[in-house]
Design a protein around this motif. Structure first.
Motif, PDB file in Angstrom:
ATOM      1  N   PHE A  57     -24.724   8.799   5.315  1.00  0.00           N
ATOM      2  CA  PHE A  57     -23.324   8.442   5.515  1.00  0.00           C
ATOM      3  C   PHE A  57     -22.919   7.307   4.574  1.00  0.00           C
ATOM      4  O   PHE A  57     -21.842   7.345   3.973  1.00  0.00           O
ATOM      5  CB  PHE A  57     -23.106   8.031   6.979  1.00  0.00           C
ATOM      6  CG  PHE A  57     -21.699   7.643   7.294  1.00  0.00           C
ATOM      7  CD1 PHE A  57     -20.712   8.610   7.432  1.00  0.00           C
ATOM      8  CD2 PHE A  57     -21.346   6.302   7.442  1.00  0.00           C
ATOM      9  CE1 PHE A  57     -19.401   8.248   7.722  1.00  0.00           C
ATOM     10  CE2 PHE A  57     -20.040   5.934   7.733  1.00  0.00           C
ATOM     11  CZ  PHE A  57     -19.068   6.919   7.875  1.00  0.00           C
TER      12      PHE A  57
ATOM     13  N   HIS B   2      -7.339  11.026   6.058  1.00  0.00           N
ATOM     14  CA  HIS B   2      -8.632  10.786   6.703  1.00  0.00           C
ATOM     15  C   HIS B   2      -9.005   9.303   6.668  1.00  0.00           C
ATOM     16  O   HIS B   2      -9.530   8.757   7.655  1.00  0.00           O
ATOM     17  CB  HIS B   2      -9.730  11.633   6.069  1.00  0.00           C
ATOM     18  CG  HIS B   2      -9.630  13.068   6.446  1.00  0.00           C
ATOM     19  ND1 HIS B   2     -10.086  13.551   7.644  1.00  0.00           N
ATOM     20  CD2 HIS B   2      -9.092  14.124   5.797  1.00  0.00           C
ATOM     21  CE1 HIS B   2      -9.855  14.855   7.716  1.00  0.00           C
ATOM     22  NE2 HIS B   2      -9.236  15.215   6.612  1.00  0.00           N
TER      23      HIS B   2
ATOM     24  N   GLY C 237      -9.376   7.149  10.028  1.00  0.00           N
ATOM     25  CA  GLY C 237     -10.652   6.476  10.261  1.00  0.00           C
ATOM     26  C   GLY C 237     -10.508   4.978  10.427  1.00  0.00           C
ATOM     27  O   GLY C 237     -11.158   4.365  11.282  1.00  0.00           O
TER      28      GLY C 237
ATOM     29  N   GLN D 176      -7.697   3.417  11.382  1.00  0.00           N
ATOM     30  CA  GLN D 176      -6.917   3.156  12.595  1.00  0.00           C
ATOM     31  C   GLN D 176      -7.795   3.174  13.843  1.00  0.00           C
ATOM     32  O   GLN D 176      -7.598   2.383  14.755  1.00  0.00           O
ATOM     33  CB  GLN D 176      -5.824   4.218  12.778  1.00  0.00           C
ATOM     34  CG  GLN D 176      -4.546   3.920  12.104  1.00  0.00           C
ATOM     35  CD  GLN D 176      -3.490   4.964  12.434  1.00  0.00           C
ATOM     36  OE1 GLN D 176      -3.759   6.007  13.015  1.00  0.00           O
ATOM     37  NE2 GLN D 176      -2.263   4.678  12.056  1.00  0.00           N
ATOM     38  N   PHE D 177      -8.732   4.106  13.882  1.00  0.00           N
ATOM     39  CA  PHE D 177      -9.515   4.309  15.092  1.00  0.00           C
ATOM     40  C   PHE D 177     -10.951   3.787  14.999  1.00  0.00           C
ATOM     41  O   PHE D 177     -11.766   4.032  15.875  1.00  0.00           O
ATOM     42  CB  PHE D 177      -9.491   5.788  15.482  1.00  0.00           C
ATOM     43  CG  PHE D 177      -8.113   6.227  15.889  1.00  0.00           C
ATOM     44  CD1 PHE D 177      -7.614   5.915  17.144  1.00  0.00           C
ATOM     45  CD2 PHE D 177      -7.296   6.895  14.999  1.00  0.00           C
ATOM     46  CE1 PHE D 177      -6.334   6.284  17.513  1.00  0.00           C
ATOM     47  CE2 PHE D 177      -6.005   7.275  15.356  1.00  0.00           C
ATOM     48  CZ  PHE D 177      -5.520   6.964  16.617  1.00  0.00           C
ATOM     49  N   GLY D 178     -11.245   3.050  13.929  1.00  0.00           N
ATOM     50  CA  GLY D 178     -12.523   2.375  13.824  1.00  0.00           C
ATOM     51  C   GLY D 178     -13.715   3.247  13.484  1.00  0.00           C
ATOM     52  O   GLY D 178     -14.850   2.828  13.655  1.00  0.00           O
ATOM     53  N   THR D 179     -13.473   4.436  12.976  1.00  0.00           N
ATOM     54  CA  THR D 179     -14.588   5.295  12.579  1.00  0.00           C
ATOM     55  C   THR D 179     -14.928   5.139  11.102  1.00  0.00           C
ATOM     56  O   THR D 179     -15.898   5.717  10.631  1.00  0.00           O
ATOM     57  CB  THR D 179     -14.289   6.776  12.879  1.00  0.00           C
ATOM     58  OG1 THR D 179     -13.106   7.172  12.176  1.00  0.00           O
ATOM     59  CG2 THR D 179     -14.099   7.002  14.374  1.00  0.00           C
ATOM     60  N   LEU D 180     -14.117   4.359  10.390  1.00  0.00           N
ATOM     61  CA  LEU D 180     -14.351   4.081   8.975  1.00  0.00           C
ATOM     62  C   LEU D 180     -14.237   2.577   8.755  1.00  0.00           C
ATOM     63  O   LEU D 180     -13.268   1.947   9.197  1.00  0.00           O
ATOM     64  CB  LEU D 180     -13.334   4.820   8.103  1.00  0.00           C
ATOM     65  CG  LEU D 180     -13.483   4.686   6.605  1.00  0.00           C
ATOM     66  CD1 LEU D 180     -14.801   5.299   6.125  1.00  0.00           C
ATOM     67  CD2 LEU D 180     -12.324   5.370   5.900  1.00  0.00           C
ATOM     68  N   GLU D 181     -15.216   2.048   8.083  1.00  0.00           N
ATOM     69  CA  GLU D 181     -15.248   0.614   7.780  1.00  0.00           C
ATOM     70  C   GLU D 181     -14.022   0.208   6.966  1.00  0.00           C
ATOM     71  O   GLU D 181     -13.620   0.908   6.039  1.00  0.00           O
ATOM     72  CB  GLU D 181     -16.524   0.348   6.982  1.00  0.00           C
ATOM     73  CG  GLU D 181     -16.749  -1.062   6.563  1.00  0.00           C
ATOM     74  CD  GLU D 181     -17.989  -1.189   5.693  1.00  0.00           C
ATOM     75  OE1 GLU D 181     -18.097  -2.212   5.011  1.00  0.00           O
ATOM     76  OE2 GLU D 181     -18.838  -0.275   5.698  1.00  0.00           O
ATOM     77  N   LYS D 182     -13.446  -0.926   7.301  1.00  0.00           N
ATOM     78  CA  LYS D 182     -12.262  -1.417   6.594  1.00  0.00           C
ATOM     79  C   LYS D 182     -12.681  -2.162   5.335  1.00  0.00           C
ATOM     80  O   LYS D 182     -12.789  -3.389   5.330  1.00  0.00           O
ATOM     81  CB  LYS D 182     -11.430  -2.311   7.507  1.00  0.00           C
ATOM     82  CG  LYS D 182     -10.753  -1.554   8.617  1.00  0.00           C
ATOM     83  CD  LYS D 182      -9.813  -2.426   9.399  1.00  0.00           C
ATOM     84  CE  LYS D 182      -9.110  -1.575  10.445  1.00  0.00           C
ATOM     85  NZ  LYS D 182      -8.111  -2.340  11.174  1.00  0.00           N
TER      86      LYS D 182
END
Length: 88
Positions: free
Chosen positions: A7, A39, A43, A45-51
């Motif tokens: 990932f 995407h 991601g 917005q909902f914390g599934t992707l690192e900012k």
């Protein structure tokens, strides 16, 4: 092959792709930006992707486009209409 790779490598490659230019295909906004940008936005917005800064900057570029601003205005107006109770 399913489940091949890591990932972290995918996210690093995505970060490199959005860092190369204003958009994924250089200075032209394309359907790839609509797809990938949605995407990234979801991601983040909902914390599934690192900012990451590159993702934040890419997201800001997409949301500042005139068409995106017009679409947001339309969405906001429709949301407001739905929240107002119907007159009796």
């Amino acid at each position: 092959m399913m489940g091949y790779g890591r990932f972290e490598h995918v996210i690093d490659a995505l970060e490199a792709a959005v860092s190369r230019g204003a958009y994924l295909v250089g200075d032209r906004f394309t359907a790839a930006d609509v797809y990938v940008g949605s995407h990234i936005d979801f991601g983040m917005q909902f914390g599934t992707l690192e900012k990451r800064p590159a993702f934040e900057q890419y997201r800001q570029r997409l949301s500042a486009r005139p068409a995106a601003l017009r679409a947001k205005e339309i969405d906001d107006a429709l949301t407001t209409q739905q929240q107002v109770p119907p007159a009796r």
